[in-house]
Design an enzyme around this catalytic site. Structure first.
Site, mmCIF file in Angstrom:
data_model
loop_
_atom_site.group_PDB
_atom_site.id
_atom_site.type_symbol
_atom_site.label_atom_id
_atom_site.label_comp_id
_atom_site.label_asym_id
_atom_site.label_seq_id
_atom_site.Cartn_x
_atom_site.Cartn_y
_atom_site.Cartn_z
ATOM 1 N N LYS A 58 0.827 -1.209 0.000
ATOM 2 C CA LYS A 58 0.000 0.000 0.000
ATOM 3 C C LYS A 58 0.861 1.258 0.000
ATOM 4 O O LYS A 58 0.432 2.304 -0.457
ATOM 5 C CB LYS A 58 -1.008 -0.003 1.144
ATOM 6 C CG LYS A 58 -0.521 0.499 2.500
ATOM 7 C CD LYS A 58 -1.734 0.688 3.413
ATOM 8 C CE LYS A 58 -1.411 1.229 4.790
ATOM 9 N NZ LYS A 58 -0.663 0.296 5.654
ATOM 10 N N HIS A 186 1.177 -3.669 14.894
ATOM 11 C CA HIS A 186 1.724 -2.536 14.153
ATOM 12 C C HIS A 186 1.848 -1.372 15.123
ATOM 13 O O HIS A 186 0.858 -0.972 15.732
ATOM 14 C CB HIS A 186 0.827 -2.164 12.969
ATOM 15 C CG HIS A 186 1.527 -1.314 11.938
ATOM 16 N ND1 HIS A 186 2.132 -0.125 12.251
ATOM 17 C CD2 HIS A 186 1.741 -1.510 10.611
ATOM 18 C CE1 HIS A 186 2.692 0.386 11.158
ATOM 19 N NE2 HIS A 186 2.464 -0.439 10.152
ATOM 20 N N GLU A 264 6.530 -6.184 8.196
ATOM 21 C CA GLU A 264 5.763 -5.642 7.056
ATOM 22 C C GLU A 264 6.165 -4.206 6.745
ATOM 23 O O GLU A 264 5.338 -3.288 6.830
ATOM 24 C CB GLU A 264 4.262 -5.686 7.395
ATOM 25 C CG GLU A 264 3.729 -7.062 7.742
ATOM 26 C CD GLU A 264 2.350 -6.996 8.419
ATOM 27 O OE1 GLU A 264 1.896 -5.891 8.790
ATOM 28 O OE2 GLU A 264 1.733 -8.049 8.571
HETATM 29 C C1 LIG Z 1 0.304 0.203 6.392
HETATM 30 C C2 LIG Z 1 0.663 -1.086 6.975
HETATM 31 C C3 LIG Z 1 1.992 -1.527 6.970
HETATM 32 C C4 LIG Z 1 3.138 -0.662 6.504
HETATM 33 O O1 LIG Z 1 3.423 0.311 7.452
HETATM 34 P P1 LIG Z 1 4.697 1.259 7.339
HETATM 35 O O2 LIG Z 1 4.567 2.139 8.513
HETATM 36 O O3 LIG Z 1 4.634 1.959 6.048
HETATM 37 O O4 LIG Z 1 5.901 0.388 7.439
HETATM 38 C C5 LIG Z 1 2.253 -2.779 7.463
HETATM 39 N N1 LIG Z 1 1.270 -3.577 7.934
HETATM 40 C C6 LIG Z 1 -0.018 -3.190 7.959
HETATM 41 C C7 LIG Z 1 -1.038 -4.134 8.478
HETATM 42 C C8 LIG Z 1 -0.361 -1.935 7.494
HETATM 43 O O5 LIG Z 1 -1.636 -1.547 7.542
#
Ligand SMILES: *Cc1c(COP(=O)(O)O)cnc(C)c1O
Length: 381
Positions: A58, A186, A264
Site C-alpha cells: 500500500k 503494528h 511488514e
Molecule cells: C500500512 C501497513 C503496513 C506498513 O506500514 P509502514 O509504517 O509503512 O511500514 C504494514 N502492515 C499493515 C497491516 C499496514 O496496515
C-alpha cells in the site's frame, strides 16, 4: 572536508538528473530509484537478519517496485484481493504473501483460498468464522493492539485485539480448524519511539507463553511495519540500525530460536526511493508573502499531507535570499494548499520545486485527475 565535498557533488548530481528528467518528460514527475529500493532491502536484512520482510505494497504498489522486491526475495503484505492478485501476477509466490488486513470480505478470503494464499491476520471472532468458512485450514496471526505513542500515523485506533483476549481467539481459531500461528502488531507508521516495539514484543511473548500453557505452540511473530525514514535532511531520530539493535536483543531474549519472525515494512522500503519534481505554474504576492502554485498538489502526489500526516522538505534549484512563501497545488480549491510557511528563494514560473524521500504514501493515495490535473508521471531511474 571530504564528506562535505561528496555531499555537494551528490546534490549537484541529483540536480542534474532532475533538470534532464524535466527536459525529457516534463513535470510533474516521480522518479523512483531502483538502487534506493535495493539498499533499503539490504539494510533491513543486514540489521534484522532473522526477520523476513513482507513489503506492504500500500505504500507504493508500482509494478516495477513490486518486481524489484520479488527479485530480491521479499514477501508481500497485501490488504485486498486486488493487491494480492497484483503481487502474484508479478511473480510473488503465494507462500510469501500475507493477507494482513484484519477485516476482509468473504469474497476476498475465498479468492485467497483459490490463489493458495493461506496466511492472514485477524483481530476479532467474527472474522475467524469467515476465514474458517472461505479459507479452511488457513494459518492465522492474531493482531494485537499495541502502543502507538510518538508514531506519525496512529493505527491502534482502528485495529488490534485486546492482548487479554488473544489466547482465547487463537484457541477459537484452532477449534474452527484453522492454524493458530502466532501474533502480529503494528506500532504506527513512521515510529521513532523504539519503546513501542519493545513493549509490543513483551506483550507478544506473554501471549506465546500463555498459549503454550493451553497446549498451543505458536511459531510466528509478525512485528509489522512502522520503521522510520528521514523525511528532512535535518531529522535526527533514531536510526534503523540502532532500532534494529534493540529489536535483535529483545527478540533473542524473549522468543525461541526457531521462531519464524516476519515484518511488514512499507515506508521504509519505498519512501527513500521517490523524488517528486514539480514546476511553478503561477505566482503572486498576497498576505505579505510569495504564493507559488505548483503543477502537483494535495489531491495528487502530495496526498500524504492529508492521509499520511506527513511533512516534506521542499527544495529548489535556485540559490539566494529566502522569503516566507506559500506553496499551493493546481486545483481550484483552497484545501489544495501544500504549505503556508516555507522559506524559499524567489521563484519564477517554470522553476522547479522538488521533494526527496516521498516514495511512500504519495502517488499511492492520490486522486488522479481531479479538476483535470494529471498526477506525476512515474519514471524508474
Ligand atoms: C500500512 C501497513 C503496513 C506498513 O506500514 P509502514 O509504517 O509503512 O511500514 C504494514 N502492515 C499493515 C497491516 C499496514 O496496515
Amino acid at each position: 572536508m571530504t564528506t562535505k565535498g561528496a555531499k555537494a557533488s551528490g546534490r549537484g548530481g541529483l540536480e542534474k538528473t532532475i533538470r534532464n528528467a524535466v527536459k525529457k518528460y516534463g513535470s510533474p514527475l516521480m522518479l523512483i530509484n531502483r538502487e534506493a529500493l535495493r539498499q533499503q532491502y539490504e539494510r533491513f536484512t543486514r540489521y534484522l537478519p532473522d526477520v523476513t520482510p513482507y513489503y506492504a505494497i500500500k505504500a507504493n504498489p508500482h509494478p516495477e517496485i513490486i518486481k524489484t522486491f520479488v527479485k530480491l526475495g521479499a514477501g508481500f503484505d497485501v490488504a485486498s484481493a486486488v493487491e494480492m492478485n497484483q503481487v502474484l501476477s508479478l511473480g510473488a509466490s503465494p507462500d510469501k504473501v500475507i493477507f494482513a488486513n484484519t477485516i476482509k470480505s468473504n469474497r476476498d478470503i475465498a479468492e485467497a483460498y483459490k490463489k493458495k494464499v493461506r496466511f492472514m491476520t485477524f483481530d476479532n471472532e467474527p472474522e475467524l468464522y469467515k476465514i474458517a468458512k472461505y479459507c479452511p485450514g488457513a494459518g492465522v496471526l492474531v493482531r494485537i493492539k499495541v502502543s502507538n505513542i510518538g508514531s506519525t500515523v496512529e493505527l491502534s485506533l482502528k485495529f488490534g485485539a485486546d492482548p487479554d483476549q488473544s489466547v482465547f481467539l487463537l484457541r477459537k481459531a484452532k477449534s474452527l480448524g484453522l492454524k493458530p500461528a502466532g501474533v502480529s502488531f503494528h506500532v504506527g507508521s513512521q515510529c521513532t519511539n523504539v519503546e513501542n516495539y519493545l513493549q509490543a514484543l513483551e506483550v507478544s511473548a506473554a501471549i506465546f507463553n500463555e498459549a503454550e500453557r493451553y497446549g498451543l505452540k505458536l511459531d510466528t511473530l509478525d512485528i509489522g511495519g512502522g520503521f522510520p525514514i528521514r523525511h528532512f535532511d535535518s531529522d535526527n531520530h533514531i536510526t534503523f540500525k540502532d532500532m534494529a539493535k534493540h529489536l535483535r536483543k529483545k527478540l533473542r531474549r524473549l522468543f525461541a530460536k526457531d521462531t519464524n519472525f516476519i515484518a511488514e515494512p512499507g515506508r521504509f522500503f519505498a519512501g527513500l526511493a521517490g523524488t517528486l519534481i514539480t514546476q511553478v505554474v503561477g505566482r503572486t504576492f498576497r498576505n505579505n508573502k510569495n504564493y507559488y502554485y505548483l503543477n502537483d498538489g494535495v489531491y495528487a502526489d502530495f496526498s500524504g499531507i492529508v492521509f499520511d500526516h506527513c511533512r516534506y522538505e521542499f527544495k529548489t534549484l535556485r540559490r539566494g535570499q529566502k522569503f516566507l512563501s506559500t506553496l499551493a497545488g493546481p486545483t481550484c480549491d483552497s484545501f489544495d494548499t501544500i504549505s503556508i510557511s516555507e522559506d524559499l528563494p524567489e521563484l519564477e514560473v517554470g522553476n522547479i520545486v522538488y521533494v526527496k524521500n516521498i516514495g511512500a504514501y504519495s502517488c499511492a493515495s492520490a486522486v488522479p485527475g481531479f479538476n483535470g490535473f494529471p498526477p506525476a508521471k512515474i519514471i524508474m531511474v
